[in-house]
Design a protein around this motif. Structure first.
Motif, short mmCIF file in Angstrom:
data_model
loop_
_atom_site.label_atom_id
_atom_site.label_comp_id
_atom_site.label_asym_id
_atom_site.label_seq_id
_atom_site.Cartn_x
_atom_site.Cartn_y
_atom_site.Cartn_z
N ASN A 294 -2.64 6.19 11.61
CA ASN A 294 -1.68 5.09 11.44
C ASN A 294 -1.53 4.32 12.76
OD1 ASN A 294 0.33 3.38 10.73
ND2 ASN A 294 1.80 4.96 10.10
N ARG B 246 0.87 -1.18 0.00
CA ARG B 246 0.00 0.00 0.00
C ARG B 246 0.90 1.23 0.00
NH1 ARG B 246 -3.18 -3.27 3.73
NH2 ARG B 246 -5.17 -3.64 2.72
N TYR B 247 0.72 2.05 -1.01
CA TYR B 247 1.58 3.24 -1.12
C TYR B 247 0.94 4.39 -0.35
CZ TYR B 247 4.04 0.37 -4.38
OH TYR B 247 4.75 -0.66 -4.92
N ILE B 248 1.65 4.86 0.63
CA ILE B 248 1.08 5.86 1.54
C ILE B 248 1.95 7.11 1.56
CG2 ILE B 248 0.08 4.09 3.06
CD1 ILE B 248 2.50 4.83 4.98
N LYS B 249 1.42 8.14 2.18
CA LYS B 249 2.20 9.37 2.36
C LYS B 249 1.92 9.90 3.76
CE LYS B 249 3.22 13.68 0.18
NZ LYS B 249 2.95 14.65 -0.81
N TYR C 40 -3.72 7.55 2.12
CA TYR C 40 -3.68 6.34 1.29
C TYR C 40 -4.83 6.43 0.30
CZ TYR C 40 -4.38 1.44 0.03
OH TYR C 40 -4.57 0.28 -0.67
N ILE D 296 -1.76 9.32 7.94
CA ILE D 296 -1.19 9.08 6.61
C ILE D 296 -2.28 9.25 5.56
CG2 ILE D 296 0.65 7.47 7.29
CD1 ILE D 296 -1.38 5.27 6.39
N TYR E 62 -5.91 8.48 7.09
CA TYR E 62 -6.05 7.38 8.05
C TYR E 62 -5.23 7.69 9.30
CZ TYR E 62 -7.77 4.35 4.30
OH TYR E 62 -8.50 3.79 3.28
N PHE F 73 -5.61 2.62 9.87
CA PHE F 73 -4.63 1.92 9.04
C PHE F 73 -3.84 0.98 9.94
CE2 PHE F 73 -0.76 1.39 6.59
CZ PHE F 73 -1.22 1.32 5.28
#
Ligand code: PLP
Length: 389
Positions: free
Chosen positions: A41, A22-25, A34, A32, A39, A343
């Motif tokens: 975390n 899952r690519y998150i920031k 997503y 974060i 979300y 998340f």
């Protein structure tokens, strides 16, 4: 090959055990993004929420200007920039050891310790729930492997009595078990060490910065600071950076420098990782309120989830496993929590034993009361629907 691999992947999928990235920031220390949605975390190992602390970011940025983005060389060639020396001294003093050696990560440090310090006539006694890096390291060693039941001192004693060796004997354990959140009984292991004689290797990846009055790790909790034959921990969890270190005496460290292949044949860490680890260490040494605040959150979340009736195993620190059992059910619970903005990861075999799939929740300093109450109530609601409580 593709056909065969695809069939194996289909089998993994059928078991509800398929993994996807899952690519998150990151947005804040605890939030974060997503797929465009925010979300909370609940699965970060940045226990002290330091990975985005402005002082730590500044320390990293400042050294980039001076040292560049990368070292572009192994430590033995020309990558051993002076910050390494300073940080190795600092971490050894902090933990009460004579000498330290930094590795690119904990996986490589564990491979180095176990595969380099053991020989074919040695025996390694390893806790059955040790981290995969310790398991892989044991596989690479030519020593005999003996697995003892998780934290079971009777079993360890029985095996120590049975498995004599012409060479050396080692007991290897995590201090805080990464998927169960419980801690190794270090005093009992030390009692056995006096009676049976062995070398002690401790992985304090999840204890560093969290346990003990000063936060130096699980050894401090048992009054055993600086007592292991070999101590390993990482900068990539509570210290919010990246990299790992091994602590021991002069001879062991010099031997690793000369013989550890995961030390010799890899590019050294960039200055920015080292400088941020150094800053984090400086901050937590000077101010224990980072750790105290984290423990307030840990105590609150564990108390509420315990009271609700979840099986949290024997966890005591920031890692809280919520045992679900079946893989597919664990996945369903994870997905339902994701839909509510939480998340977290369902942990399934082979990371944990069959039938013990779980949600691995981690508590961090940055959680607000509101974050925690929302997470707890949402988890309780889902737990009731899944008939876990
Ligand atoms: C107990 C333990 N040891 C070692 C490692 C490996 O450390 P690193 O992520 O720095 O490779 C981890 C996790 O990553 C861990 O949980």
């Amino acid at each position: 090959m593709q056909k065969q691999l695809k069939k194996r992947l289909d089998d993994i999928r059928k078991k509800g055990n398929y993994r996807q990235l899952r690519y998150i920031k990151p947005v804040t220390s605890t939030q974060i993004l997503y797929n465009g949605k925010a979300y909370l975390n609940l699965c970060s190992n940045s226990y002290l929420s330091l990975h985005v602390h402005p002082d730590i970011l500044k320390a990293a940025k400042d050294v980039i200007d001076e040292y560049g983005a990368g070292t572009c060389s192994s430590r033995s060639v020309s990558g051993s920039i002076d910050i390494y020396g300073q940080l190795e001294k600092m971490i050894a003093r902090y933990k009460g050891y004579r000498k330290g050696l930094i590795f690119s990560n904990g996986y490589m440090a564990n491979i180095a310790i176990i595969s380099t310090l053991t020989d074919s006539n040695d025996v390694i006694f390893s806790d059955e729930l040790n981290h995969s890096s310790l398991i892989d390291a044991t596989r690479l060693s030519r020593a005999k492997k003996v697995i003892y039941k998780h934290r079971d001192m009777n079993d360890l004693e029985k095996k120590l009595g049975r498995e004599r060796s012409a060479g050396k004997r080692f007991v290897v354990t995590e201090s805080v078990f990464s998927m169960d959140g419980d801690i190794a009984p270090l005093s009992d292991i030390f009692e056995l060490r006096e009676r049976y004689g062995f070398h002690m290797i401790l992985d304090d990846a999840h204890g560093t910065g969290v346990f003990g009055q000063k936060g130096t790790g699980v050894e401090e909790l048992f009054g055993l600071s600086g007592s292991m034959d070999v101590h390993m921990a990482t900068f990539g969890k509570a210290l919010g950076s990246f990299g790992a270190f091994v602590l021991s005496d002069e001879v062991v460290i010099n031997f690793l420098i000369n013989r550890a292949r995961t030390f010799m044949y890899t590019t050294a860490l960039p200055a920015s990782s080292l400088a941020s680890a150094m800053k984090a260490l400086e901050m937590i040494e000077q101010d224990t309120t980072y750790k105290d605040r984290l423990w307030k959150n840990i105590d609150y979340m564990r108390m509420r989830l315990n009271t609700a009736g979840f099986d949290l195993k024997d966890s005591v620190g920031p890692i809280i496993p919520i045992v679900v059992g079946e893989d597919a059910k664990t996945l369903r619970m994870q997905e339902s929590l994701m839909r509510k903005g939480l998340f977290l990861q369902g942990i399934r075999p082979p990371t944990v034993p069959e039938g013990t799939s779980r949600l691995r929740l981690t508590v961090v300093r940055g959680f607000t009361q509101e974050d925690m109450d929302y997470a707890i109530e949402t988890i309780i609601h889902a737990g009731k629907k899944m008939e876990l409580i």
